[in-house]
Design a protein around this motif. Structure first.
Motif, PDB file in Angstrom:
ATOM      1  N   PHE A 159      35.667  35.405 -24.609  1.00 26.71           N
ATOM      2  CA  PHE A 159      35.507  33.895 -24.363  1.00 26.71           C
ATOM      3  C   PHE A 159      35.663  33.281 -23.093  1.00 26.71           C
ATOM      4  O   PHE A 159      35.250  32.194 -22.735  1.00 26.71           O
ATOM      5  N   GLU A 160      36.141  34.406 -22.180  1.00 28.73           N
ATOM      6  CA  GLU A 160      36.326  33.755 -20.746  1.00 28.73           C
ATOM      7  C   GLU A 160      34.935  33.372 -20.204  1.00 28.73           C
ATOM      8  O   GLU A 160      34.858  31.933 -19.550  1.00 28.73           O
TER       9      GLU A 160
ATOM     10  N   LYS B 201      31.535  27.937 -17.510  1.00 30.92           N
ATOM     11  CA  LYS B 201      30.218  27.268 -17.593  1.00 30.92           C
ATOM     12  C   LYS B 201      30.399  25.680 -17.862  1.00 30.92           C
ATOM     13  O   LYS B 201      30.091  25.184 -19.032  1.00 30.92           O
ATOM     14  N   ILE B 202      31.255  25.006 -16.939  1.00 24.85           N
ATOM     15  CA  ILE B 202      31.489  23.372 -17.301  1.00 24.85           C
ATOM     16  C   ILE B 202      30.086  22.760 -17.504  1.00 24.85           C
ATOM     17  O   ILE B 202      30.066  21.731 -17.754  1.00 24.85           O
TER      18      ILE B 202
ATOM     19  N   PHE C 221      29.822  16.853 -17.146  1.00 28.64           N
ATOM     20  CA  PHE C 221      29.521  17.513 -15.827  1.00 28.64           C
ATOM     21  C   PHE C 221      28.189  16.737 -15.115  1.00 28.64           C
ATOM     22  O   PHE C 221      28.416  16.820 -13.834  1.00 28.64           O
ATOM     23  N   TYR C 222      27.501  15.890 -15.838  1.00 30.37           N
ATOM     24  CA  TYR C 222      26.636  15.279 -15.178  1.00 30.37           C
ATOM     25  C   TYR C 222      26.779  13.903 -14.757  1.00 30.37           C
ATOM     26  O   TYR C 222      27.266  12.887 -15.880  1.00 30.37           O
ATOM     27  N   GLU C 223      26.316  13.623 -13.681  1.00 35.70           N
ATOM     28  CA  GLU C 223      26.642  11.976 -13.232  1.00 35.70           C
ATOM     29  C   GLU C 223      25.662  10.976 -13.625  1.00 35.70           C
ATOM     30  O   GLU C 223      24.267  11.197 -13.385  1.00 35.70           O
ATOM     31  N   VAL C 224      25.785  10.065 -14.355  1.00 30.84           N
ATOM     32  CA  VAL C 224      25.037   8.913 -14.637  1.00 30.84           C
ATOM     33  C   VAL C 224      25.245   7.682 -14.437  1.00 30.84           C
ATOM     34  O   VAL C 224      26.754   7.307 -14.429  1.00 30.84           O
TER      35      VAL C 224
END
Lengths: 330, 95
Positions: free
Chosen positions: B72-73, B78-79, B85-88
């Protein structure tokens, strides 16, 4: 409460374990992580839990006997249906608990055999007889009430399968206590004889119920390790006091007298009870209670009389499996 | 004759239509029919479900808790797999 005869010597096994793993395990417990069946655990943790959960399961099963005795004699159809449902719940609780105990690696058959052989205990409270209909009310109100007091903290026990079984049990147990209290209320609002019957049942059950919480903290040796492993979250005396404080006002509402003339309410509002007769407790644990022999005889008889059913079911399953194999081969 | 130990089954219950079957516990029964009947008696005494699955416990393959890290690590690091994670820009509004 269900493990009144713990053998503390076995906790010494911990010394033999890999110290690093034991420290890691304790760190998980301290971080409030739940332990699951396939996780590494100290042998003594496994033994303690197997004993505690299986004895809890045996208690549920033996606990059906004093009440089952009254199903055919319940005063109304409503009471009969409720009692039947309650006794069926106790059986279900026993089965959830056996399943939880088995996840630690001992089969249900072995657990049941240990009980029938007299090697595993069940709660001493079930060695007292249910003499009148008022006893059924008292058992629901006080015995189930005490059990709930003990089981609620077990819902947060460190061992996942036990905690999950306890959540199911607690949800169902609340009905048991309420139906018992309702029986007591009806008797106390009835004739003088009915009220006297309710008082007599309370007189006989009060002290044995207080003993259900186990020996006083000062003499109980096995609490330390159970507390450290977060199997146990409150001490025997803490739970007993909580129970007494909750119960006294309920008895007052019924107009019944707790059979403890020395009981007083302290400045903080706690009801202080008199010294408990621990010799009686030890006698009942040693097998000398009023019904120890009857309960064991009845359990053994039920087990033996059910043998043909288990054999027939196994034979039928084997025959079907054989036929399937033969058909597949054609 | 000694009776063999009765096999163990895992019980899954769908509490209502539209929900998935959820593991509720286990029980012993000699065959599937009896396992279903026992599951009804043990796990649905208060309208807990509309559908029951019983599966022989031996048919379940479980991941090893000792290999939890390996299993599971990789997902934890993987954020960029998560929308936050994405800027809008706020002016764009809800997306």
């Amino acid at each position: 409460m269900y493990t009144q005869a713990l053998n503390t010597a076995e906790t010494d096994d911990r010394g033999l374990e890999d110290a690093a793993r034991a420290a890691q395990f304790q760190a998980r417990i301290d971080a409030e992580e739940r332990i699951e069946p396939n996780d590494w655990m100290p042998a003594a943790y496994r033994k303690t839990l197997t004993r505690q959960i299986s004895q809890h399961a045996h208690s549920e099963i033996v606990g059906m006997l004093p009440e089952g005795n009254w199903i055919t004699r319940a005063p109304t159809l409503r009471r009969k249906a409720a009692l039947l449902a309650k006794v069926q719940d106790e059986c279900g609780h026993g089965l959830y608990l056996y399943a939880a105990a088995e996840t630690l690696g001992t089969s249900r058959e072995e657990l049941v055999d240990a009980m029938l052989a007299g090697k595993a205990k069940y709660s001493s409270i079930f060695n007292y007889p249910a003499l009148t209909w008022a006893d059924i009310g008292t058992i629901g109100w006080l015995v189930d009430g005490a059990a709930i007091m003990n089981q609620i903290p077990l819902c947060r026990c460190s061992y996942g399968p036990y905690a999950r079984a306890m959540i199911r049990v607690c949800k169902e147990e609340s009905f048991h206590q309420r139906q018992g209290y309702e029986i007591m209320l009806t008797l106390c609002r009835g004739s003088d004889e009915q009220k006297a019957m309710a008082q007599d049942a309370l007189n006989r059950w009060w002290w044995p119920v207080l003993m259900m919480f186990g020996p006083p903290d000062a003499t109980s040796q096995h609490s330390d390790v159970s507390t450290k492993w977060k199997i146990k979250r409150f001490s025997n005396d803490e739970l007993r006091q909580k129970f007494v404080d909750a119960t006294v006002p309920q008895a007052q509402y019924l107009g019944l007298t707790i059979p403890d003339p020395g009981m007083i309410q302290d400045a903080e509002g706690h009801w202080r009870y008199s010294e408990i007769d621990w010799t009686e407790f030890k006698q009942v644990l040693a097998g000398n209670g009023p019904c120890n022999r009857d309960r064991m005889a009845e359990r053994r008889e039920a087990h033996e009389e059910g043998a043909w059913v288990r054999e027939a079911a196994a034979a039928y399953a084997a025959k079907r499996a054989q036929r399937q194999t033969a058909q597949a081969a054609e | 004759m000694t009776t063999p130990n009765t096999p163990l089954w895992e019980v899954f219950i769908r509490s209502r239509n539209g929900l998935a079957h959820k593991h509720v516990g286990s029980l012993h029964a000699s065959d599937a029919t009896m396992a279903l009947q026992a599951a009804r008696d043990i796990y649905t005494r208060r309208g807990e479900g509309l559908s029951i699955w019983v599966v022989p416990s031996t048919a379940i393959t479980a991941s090893d808790p000792a290999e939890k890290g390996m299993m599971f690590e990789p997902a934890e690091s993987k954020i960029y797999r998560h929308p936050t994670f994405y800027e809008v820009p706020e002016e764009v509004g809800h997306m």
